[in-house]
Write an enzyme that holds these catalytic residues in place. Structure first.
Site, PDB file in Angstrom:
ATOM      1  N   GLY A 204       5.476   1.013   0.148  1.00 16.44           N
ATOM      2  CA  GLY A 204       4.543   1.676   1.112  1.00 16.44           C
ATOM      3  C   GLY A 204       4.644   1.067   2.469  1.00 16.44           C
ATOM      4  N   TYR A 206       2.461  -0.928   3.441  1.00 19.48           N
ATOM      5  CA  TYR A 206       1.774  -2.379   3.402  1.00 19.48           C
ATOM      6  C   TYR A 206       2.207  -3.239   2.167  1.00 19.48           C
ATOM      7  CZ  TYR A 206      -0.699  -0.029   6.966  1.00 19.48           C
ATOM      8  OH  TYR A 206      -1.019   0.478   8.007  1.00 19.48           O
ATOM      9  N   GLU A 208       4.660  -3.334  -1.856  1.00 13.45           N
ATOM     10  CA  GLU A 208       5.614  -2.887  -2.948  1.00 13.45           C
ATOM     11  C   GLU A 208       4.918  -2.362  -4.078  1.00 13.45           C
ATOM     12  OE1 GLU A 208       8.587  -5.867  -3.600  1.00 13.45           O
ATOM     13  OE2 GLU A 208       9.720  -5.388  -1.860  1.00 13.45           O
ATOM     14  N   VAL A 209       5.419  -1.479  -4.681  1.00 15.18           N
ATOM     15  CA  VAL A 209       4.998  -1.072  -6.109  1.00 15.18           C
ATOM     16  C   VAL A 209       6.044  -1.257  -7.064  1.00 15.18           C
ATOM     17  CG1 VAL A 209       3.917   0.690  -7.235  1.00 15.18           C
ATOM     18  CG2 VAL A 209       3.218   0.611  -5.054  1.00 15.18           C
ATOM     19  N   ASP A 323      -6.655   8.924   4.090  1.00 16.80           N
ATOM     20  CA  ASP A 323      -5.171   8.712   4.459  1.00 16.80           C
ATOM     21  C   ASP A 323      -4.281   9.585   3.295  1.00 16.80           C
ATOM     22  OD1 ASP A 323      -2.647   7.867   5.364  1.00 16.80           O
ATOM     23  OD2 ASP A 323      -2.633   5.933   4.528  1.00 16.80           O
TER      24      ASP A 323
END
Ligand code: ADP
Ligand code: MG
Length: 474
Positions: A204, A206, A208-209, A323
């Site tokens: 993203g 901001y 990591e996933v 968002d």
């Protein structure tokens, strides 16, 4: 002659008995001059005197038992000067100058003055800095400790039993005990620390996933970059304070803050959805009309659950997402969606009329910003305004979905909203020009009008839900 005068003067003073104050005035005194009890003496007049002997000036203080004006009125001489006063302790902070002796230098008193101003100022500054630091610490601790503390035997027990449970067991137990929305802190921490990270599945703005595995089950681990600490706080806060278990809201499992390699790592652990985000899904898949409806309906259901306030002990405040976009919506295996990324959400409770905006400096995604956000006319103190901006974004997501829906054998490639009007990474000004100045909206493909399902907007549950909530786009 002067020495004699001083001698007789001291004699007078010394005749006053030490223990019984015969006089009624208390003065400051020096022990070696006359009867002085704890630096005070009693007399009719207080004095300060100065003598110069062998070039060295000595100042003395004391009491006179009789009013001796000749001494007190003596003009300062080169070897001797004296000043008298007649109120309690009046000689305590005074001094006397010999003839020709200069006043203490001005800069010294200026320095004192400066010190008197600067020291308290500095102290105040330190105090303010400390209070801000303490406040930040407190906020951090409050999230970590919440209502569970390390001494809570019940939670210790639960944490030790984590090993035998599945995620479903843990989460169900949490729901049935009505303990709130999140697992107890210790359970969250235990689960978090037993996860093995397997692969990075998303990046993203901001962080990591990752797909992680806990006891053989897949979980998603969102690792926040330290510059987006506020989003972690916000998501953790919202998931932990609010009952958000809903099929169309990403399921929260745990939140954890650890120190790894001397830096802070912030984790948010949620259910894992292998289809990834709606954005990813639409890139690679075309939809039939029932799937289009299923996706669209489930998103508005999730959004409605966020938006409404539920009263009672199992209740929740109203929440606006702020968002919403296809990258923040995940597609589940049953082809329903769930809404993710609550890092920017705001909360509102009608009872207290309290609007909790959090303090995240992050702003929403420009491409999805509503006109009132772009022209800065939005009423930021009014919760309804935030809900309306979510509906604008929802409209754009619907547009993305419908482009990928096959009607009459026709379908378009995936494109983000306003793809043909703004550059790939549009600026605030780019968006403002298109949305506010030119009042453009994404064009709806003609083929959609020929299909009864997407066209018949007021008969569709998701359309009417949205219509009720906001008039944008409809
Ligand atoms: P950010 O706050 O950095 O934008 P998001 O929560 O939006 O992070 O996630 C970024 C991306 O990671 C998503 O667009 C999606 O592709 C992927 N992702 C996020 N959560 C999950 C999940 N639970 N399961 C699978 N993929 C996910
Ligand atoms: Mg995101």
């Amino acid at each position: 002659m002067l020495q004699g005068a001083i001698g007789s003067f001291l004699l007078v003073v010394l005749t006053v008995p030490r223990s019984v104050p015969a006089e009624n005035l208390m003065c400051a005194c020096d022990d070696h001059v006359h009867p002085c009890d704890h630096a005070t003496c009693w007399g009719k007049v207080c004095f300060v005197s100065k003598t110069r002997e062998n070039g060295k000036a000595t100042q003395r203080k004391g009491c006179l038992s009789d009013n001796i004006p000749e001494y007190c009125l003596t003009e300062p001489m080169e070897e001797y000067a004296m000043s008298c006063c007649s109120s309690n302790m009046c000689n305590e902070n005074t001094s006397v100058l010999l003839k020709g002796q200069e006043q203490p230098e001005e800069p010294a008193s200026l320095t004192n003055l400066l010190l008197m101003i600067l020291v308290p100022l500095l102290a105040l500054l330190v105090l303010i800095t400390l209070s801000f630091w303490k406040l930040a610490q407190h906020r951090r601790k409050r999230l970590l400790i919440r209502h569970d503390d390390l001494g809570d035997a019940d939670n210790m027990l639960k944490a030790s039993m984590v090993g035998d449970s599945t995620l479903e067991d843990l989460l169900n137990e949490d729901c049935t005990t009505g303990s709130g929305s999140g697992l107890p802190f210790l359970v969250q921490r235990t689960v978090a620390r037993q996860i093995t990270l397997v692969e990075c599945v998303g990046k993203g703005r901001y962080g990591e996933v990752w797909r992680g595995v806990w006891h053989g089950e897949n979980v998603a681990v969102k690792i926040f970059s330290s510059r987006d600490e506020q989003s972690w706080f916000r998501e953790t806060e919202i998931y932990n304070t609010v009952l958000l278990r809903h099929d169309n809201i990403l399921g929260f499992i745990a939140s954890d803050m650890t120190s790894r390699n001397s830096s802070t790592q912030l984790w948010l652990i949620t259910h894992y959805h292998e289809n990834g985000s709606l954005y990813d899904y639409l890139q690679r898949t075309v939809l039939d009309t029932p799937t289009c409806l299923r996706l669209a309906c489930s998103i508005i259901c999730g959004l409605l659950h966020l938006h409404v306030e539920i009263f009672g002990t199992q209740g929740k405040p109203a929440i606006a997402h702020r968002d919403l976009k296809s990258r923040n919506i995940l597609v589940k295996n049953n082809l329903e969606c769930c809404i993710a990324d609550l890092g920017l959400a705001v909360m509102h409770s009608q009872g207290s009329d309290y609007l909790d905006i959090g303090n995240n400096p992050r702003v929403g995604t420009k491409r999805y910003m509503a006109p009132e956000v772009l022209d800065e006319q939005i009423r930021t103190d009014c919760f309804e305004s935030y809900k309306q901006t979510d509906i604008w974004a929802y409209g754009l997501v619907l547009w993305e979905i419908t482009r990928r829906t096959v009607v009459n054998g026709i379908v378009e490639d995936y494109r983000p909203p306003f793809f043909d009007m703004v550059p790939s990474d549009p600026s605030f000004e780019d968006m403002k020009k298109v949305v506010c100045t030119d009042q453009q909206t994404p064009s709806v493909p003609n083929r959609l009008y020929s299909d009864s399902v997407p066209r018949c907007k007021h008969k569709n549950p998701f359309m009417s839900c949205a219509t009720k909530m906001h008039s944008h786009l409809w």
